[in-house]
Design a protein around this motif. Structure first.
Motif, PDB file in Angstrom:
ATOM      1  N   GLN A 195       0.843  -1.279  -0.144  1.00 23.76           N
ATOM      2  CA  GLN A 195      -0.046  -0.100   0.054  1.00 23.76           C
ATOM      3  C   GLN A 195       0.827   1.138   0.048  1.00 23.76           C
ATOM      4  N   GLU A 196       0.444   2.339  -0.553  1.00 20.19           N
ATOM      5  CA  GLU A 196       1.192   3.567  -0.652  1.00 20.19           C
ATOM      6  C   GLU A 196       1.556   4.143   0.864  1.00 20.19           C
ATOM      7  N   GLY A 197       2.843   4.537   0.734  1.00 15.93           N
ATOM      8  CA  GLY A 197       3.256   4.886   2.225  1.00 15.93           C
ATOM      9  C   GLY A 197       3.887   3.978   2.977  1.00 15.93           C
ATOM     10  N   ALA A 198       3.785   2.782   2.514  1.00 18.26           N
ATOM     11  CA  ALA A 198       4.411   1.696   3.154  1.00 18.26           C
ATOM     12  C   ALA A 198       6.008   1.545   3.023  1.00 18.26           C
ATOM     13  N   VAL A 199       6.873   1.338   4.152  1.00 16.24           N
ATOM     14  CA  VAL A 199       8.316   1.221   4.062  1.00 16.24           C
ATOM     15  C   VAL A 199       8.401  -0.346   3.922  1.00 16.24           C
ATOM     16  N   VAL A 200       9.056  -0.930   2.761  1.00 17.08           N
ATOM     17  CA  VAL A 200       9.269  -2.025   2.452  1.00 17.08           C
ATOM     18  C   VAL A 200      10.836  -2.502   2.400  1.00 17.08           C
ATOM     19  N   GLU A 201      11.305  -3.628   2.303  1.00 20.87           N
ATOM     20  CA  GLU A 201      12.734  -3.948   2.076  1.00 20.87           C
ATOM     21  C   GLU A 201      12.562  -4.825   0.542  1.00 20.87           C
ATOM     22  N   GLY A 202      13.739  -4.432  -0.234  1.00 18.65           N
ATOM     23  CA  GLY A 202      13.834  -5.106  -1.491  1.00 18.65           C
ATOM     24  C   GLY A 202      15.245  -4.987  -1.923  1.00 18.65           C
ATOM     25  N   GLY A 221       9.576  -2.858  -8.534  1.00 18.13           N
ATOM     26  CA  GLY A 221       8.868  -1.396  -8.547  1.00 18.13           C
ATOM     27  C   GLY A 221      10.193  -0.550  -8.770  1.00 18.13           C
ATOM     28  N   LEU A 222       9.930   0.489  -9.387  1.00 18.77           N
ATOM     29  CA  LEU A 222      10.987   1.613 -10.134  1.00 18.77           C
ATOM     30  C   LEU A 222      11.159   2.676  -8.867  1.00 18.77           C
ATOM     31  N   LEU A 223      12.431   2.885  -8.770  1.00 23.70           N
ATOM     32  CA  LEU A 223      13.161   3.583  -7.767  1.00 23.70           C
ATOM     33  C   LEU A 223      13.718   4.776  -8.689  1.00 23.70           C
ATOM     34  N   HIS A 224      13.059   5.998  -9.192  1.00 23.09           N
ATOM     35  CA  HIS A 224      13.459   6.754 -10.163  1.00 23.09           C
ATOM     36  C   HIS A 224      14.965   7.650  -9.608  1.00 23.09           C
ATOM     37  N   ILE A 225      15.818   7.818 -10.497  1.00 25.82           N
ATOM     38  CA  ILE A 225      17.043   8.581  -9.938  1.00 25.82           C
ATOM     39  C   ILE A 225      16.701   9.865  -9.022  1.00 25.82           C
ATOM     40  N   THR A 226      15.474  10.293  -9.417  1.00 28.58           N
ATOM     41  CA  THR A 226      15.402  11.718  -8.690  1.00 28.58           C
ATOM     42  C   THR A 226      14.760  11.484  -7.246  1.00 28.58           C
ATOM     43  N   ASP A 227      14.503  10.305  -6.966  1.00 25.85           N
ATOM     44  CA  ASP A 227      14.177   9.821  -5.626  1.00 25.85           C
ATOM     45  C   ASP A 227      14.951   8.758  -4.877  1.00 25.85           C
ATOM     46  N   ILE A 228      16.071   8.921  -5.373  1.00 26.91           N
ATOM     47  CA  ILE A 228      17.281   8.149  -4.613  1.00 26.91           C
ATOM     48  C   ILE A 228      17.747   8.748  -3.562  1.00 26.91           C
ATOM     49  N   SER A 229      18.013  10.245  -3.829  1.00 29.34           N
ATOM     50  CA  SER A 229      18.564  11.043  -2.666  1.00 29.34           C
ATOM     51  C   SER A 229      18.145  12.249  -2.863  1.00 29.34           C
ATOM     52  N   LEU A 251       5.728   5.135  -3.198  1.00 29.73           N
ATOM     53  CA  LEU A 251       5.311   6.413  -3.305  1.00 29.73           C
ATOM     54  C   LEU A 251       3.806   6.289  -3.946  1.00 29.73           C
ATOM     55  N   LYS A 252       3.672   5.468  -5.093  1.00 30.36           N
ATOM     56  CA  LYS A 252       2.565   5.178  -5.741  1.00 30.36           C
ATOM     57  C   LYS A 252       2.219   3.700  -6.107  1.00 30.36           C
ATOM     58  N   PHE A 253       0.942   3.545  -6.134  1.00 34.13           N
ATOM     59  CA  PHE A 253       0.880   1.874  -6.343  1.00 34.13           C
ATOM     60  C   PHE A 253      -0.699   1.622  -6.945  1.00 34.13           C
ATOM     61  N   ASN A 254      -0.630   1.338  -8.251  1.00 31.69           N
ATOM     62  CA  ASN A 254      -1.595   0.929  -9.042  1.00 31.69           C
ATOM     63  C   ASN A 254      -2.037  -0.423  -9.202  1.00 31.69           C
ATOM     64  N   PRO A 255      -2.730  -1.132  -8.472  1.00 31.87           N
ATOM     65  CA  PRO A 255      -3.347  -2.543  -8.440  1.00 31.87           C
ATOM     66  C   PRO A 255      -3.630  -3.016  -9.886  1.00 31.87           C
ATOM     67  N   GLY A 258      -0.166  -2.766 -11.960  1.00 28.39           N
ATOM     68  CA  GLY A 258       0.775  -3.314 -11.210  1.00 28.39           C
ATOM     69  C   GLY A 258       2.014  -2.342 -11.129  1.00 28.39           C
ATOM     70  N   LYS A 259       2.141  -0.883 -11.466  1.00 28.84           N
ATOM     71  CA  LYS A 259       3.347  -0.333 -11.639  1.00 28.84           C
ATOM     72  C   LYS A 259       3.187   0.295 -10.183  1.00 28.84           C
ATOM     73  N   ILE A 260       4.545   0.118  -9.648  1.00 24.02           N
ATOM     74  CA  ILE A 260       4.939   0.762  -8.266  1.00 24.02           C
ATOM     75  C   ILE A 260       6.157   1.729  -8.442  1.00 24.02           C
ATOM     76  N   SER A 261       5.822   2.960  -7.608  1.00 27.93           N
ATOM     77  CA  SER A 261       6.898   3.740  -7.764  1.00 27.93           C
ATOM     78  C   SER A 261       7.373   4.146  -6.250  1.00 27.93           C
ATOM     79  N   LEU A 262       8.738   3.818  -6.257  1.00 29.36           N
ATOM     80  CA  LEU A 262       9.340   3.651  -4.790  1.00 29.36           C
ATOM     81  C   LEU A 262      10.383   5.013  -4.660  1.00 29.36           C
ATOM     82  N   GLY A 263      10.565   5.320  -3.380  1.00 28.53           N
ATOM     83  CA  GLY A 263      11.435   6.300  -3.112  1.00 28.53           C
ATOM     84  C   GLY A 263      12.428   5.873  -1.804  1.00 28.53           C
TER      85      GLY A 263
END
Length: 557
Positions: A195-202, A221-229, A251-255, A258-263
């Motif tokens: 779910q959006e807002g969850a902190v997970v390990e990958g 999930g995609l961790l975009h370069i702008t969301d790494i640091s 950050l975003k999750f579309n069930p 299946g697209k997941i945006s991570l930060g």
């Protein structure tokens, strides 16, 4: 036995019944009675105990895996009625059990067996399933194509059974199918908790120029370069490596898609929240140059906070063509905070503001009329720039070089590096410009023209310039007069081109036909001078021979 009557026939029948319960080719459970040097004695409940070669109980490390009292499964290969002896096999019993598991796994479709890769063969790998060898095709080794099959030798893998032929001892296996099922299982499990807002390990699965794909457990999930640091990241490999375990925030999750945006940076406080307090306008700061552009340099004040020093704010006096000529990436510089816009995450910095602006006091140091001496910095079509002091140049326009000479190109008179004296004419402090003059070093010759020259006066000078309409003649230093083409030659002569009569450097004698000091013009005429000479000759009568004799008699001396 005392007090007990033993019926020999009944006893024989009891033993024969017990012996017949275990048929040849069956797997039975027995108890290890003794572990000898060559054989292991096992009691399977028959007339006599059976023996199994000790080598069948060796483990992978060569050590014996059983001891007295252990219960083991063995295959009753055959028996000898005359002696009551039974022949047992641990290896064959294990092989039968393996085949049973293989057949069951193949029939069920969802069964999994384990095996150890024993060798590399053409087209794939051979796997030891515990006495039975199976073939693992190269395309079924992993989810991705495998380049180095040798790296799998000796590894224990979980496998799915694709095909079995017991008669030919042929087993086809797939590790990929197991991985796919496992991935789907973990994917469904992950999606149910995501779910959006969850902190997970990958685990970092793949890295691209624009970011990294993180495996969250069967789901990427995609961790975009702008969301790494919060700070500047030129490429994801600066902070991440394939296989690295990371904590990320969803950050975003579309069930549906299946697209997941991570930060990753979202796990830390945003440094811009405290920027207005830490860096108010006028604050003196130090930072590292992290980027250079045509229009300025980017300075990192802290992780995630950068300011821009525009090229126009780098120096009061130096003309910086490109910032890279002034600083390098990695340099530590000092600057002053000029302005900020936290909503747009922008800070404007200045380096020149660390020092007083020399243009603020330029009028005090170089008042109008001051004579300066400097080197020619630049020569242009419209004039020359003379260095007054470090970073401050003054312009001598072509019109301020001479009172009367018309230079077509300043390069004819001045060269770069030449030392020149000039006079300060004007100062424009707002636009940071200084106008200089060279001709002002001498008095204006046109001020004395009315006293020295008049119409009808004959003058002599050198031709300095030829044009289509005439020639300019230098009457005296910095004083030129125009000899128009219509005034060249004699009174009866017509000149088409000035170059037909004169050349630059020729000495010319002509009559002044007009003078206008206000417009700084003087006109000459060769024809007028020739006409005057003709008039003088006509006024003097011709002298005859008699007149000469009479004059000589009157004045014998």
């Amino acid at each position: 036995m005392e007090g007990t009557e033993v019926n020999i026939d009944e006893l024989r029948e009891m033993y024969e019944k017990a012996f017949k319960e275990v048929a040849e080719g069956e797997i039975v459970k027995g108890k290890v009675i003794e572990v000898g040097r060559e054989f292991v004695t096992v009691d399977v409940g028959c007339k006599s105990e059976g023996q199994v070669p000790l080598s069948e109980f060796f483990g992978p490390d060569g050590e014996v895996t059983v001891k007295a009292g252990d219960e083991v499964e063995v295959l009753l290969e055959r028996r000898r009625d005359d002696e009551g002896e039974v022949i047992l096999s641990k290896v064959k019993a294990d092989r039968i059990r393996v085949w049973e598991r293989i057949m069951e796994a193949c029939q069920r479709g969802d069964g999994v067996i384990e095996g150890v890769v024993c060798e590399r063969v053409k087209g794939g790998l051979m796997v030891d399933l515990g006495g039975v060898r199976g073939f693992l095709p190269g395309s079924q080794v992993d989810l991705r194509p495998v380049r180095n099959f040798e790296a799998y030798v000796g590894k224990r893998l979980k496998l799915k059974v694709l095909k079995v032929n017991r008669r030919r001892n042929n087993v086809v296996l797939s590790h990929r199918a197991y991985l796919e099922e496992e991935r789907e299982r973990r994917r469904q499990e992950t999606l149910s908790k995501l779910q959006e807002g969850a902190v997970v390990e990958g685990q970092v699965k793949n890295i691209t120029d624009y970011g990294a794909f993180v495996d969250l457990g069967g789901v990427d999930g995609l961790l975009h370069i702008t969301d790494i640091s919060w700070g500047r990241v030129k490429h994801p490999t600066e902070r991440l490596q394939v296989g690295q375990k990371v904590k990320v925030k969803v950050l975003k999750f579309n069930p549906e898609t299946g697209k997941i945006s991570l930060g990753m940076k979202q796990l830390e406080p945003d440094p811009w929240e405290k920027v207005p307090e830490k860096y108010p306008e006028g604050t003196r700061v130090r930072g590292k140059v992290v980027g250079i552009a045509d229009y300025g340099i980017f300075v990192e004040l802290e992780e995630g906070v950068e300011g821009l020093i525009h090229v126009s704010d780098m120096s009061w006096t130096r003309r910086i063509k490109h910032p890279s000529k002034y600083v390098n990436v990695g340099d530590i510089v000092e600057a002053v905070v000029l302005s900020m816009d936290p909503s747009r995450r922008r800070i404007s910095l200045g380096m020149k503001q660390l020092e007083p602006n020399p243009w603020d006091t330029i009028e005090e140091r170089y008042p109008v009329g001051t004579r300066i001496i400097g080197q020619v910095k630049t020569v242009t079509d419209f004039g020359i720039f003379i260095g007054i002091e470090e970073g401050i140049d003054g312009l001598v326009h072509v019109s301020e070089m001479s009172w009367s000479k018309r230079a077509k190109n300043p390069t004819e008179l001045y060269k770069k590096g030449q030392e020149v004296e000039a006079v300060v004419l004007r100062i424009d402090r707002e636009n940071e410009r200084i106008s200089l003059g060279i001709k002002q070093l001498k008095p204006d010759p046109w001020e004395s023209v009315p006293e020295k020259y008049r119409v009808g006066q004959v003058v002599t000078g050198k031709v300095t310039t030829l044009t289509d309409f005439g020639a300019f003649v230098e009457v005296e230093e910095d004083l030129e007069a125009l000899l128009h083409v219509s005034e060249m030659g004699t009174s009866g002569e017509r000149v088409e081109k000035p170059s037909d009569v004169l050349q630059v450097g020729d000495e010319v004698t002509a009559m002044i036909i007009h003078v206008n000091p206000r417009e700084r013009r003087m006109g000459l005429s060769m024809k007028a001078l020739a006409s005057r000479g003709q008039e003088v000759q006509e006024e003097i009568p011709p002298i005859t021979l008699g007149d000469l004799l009479k004059q000589s008699q009157e004045n014998p001396s």
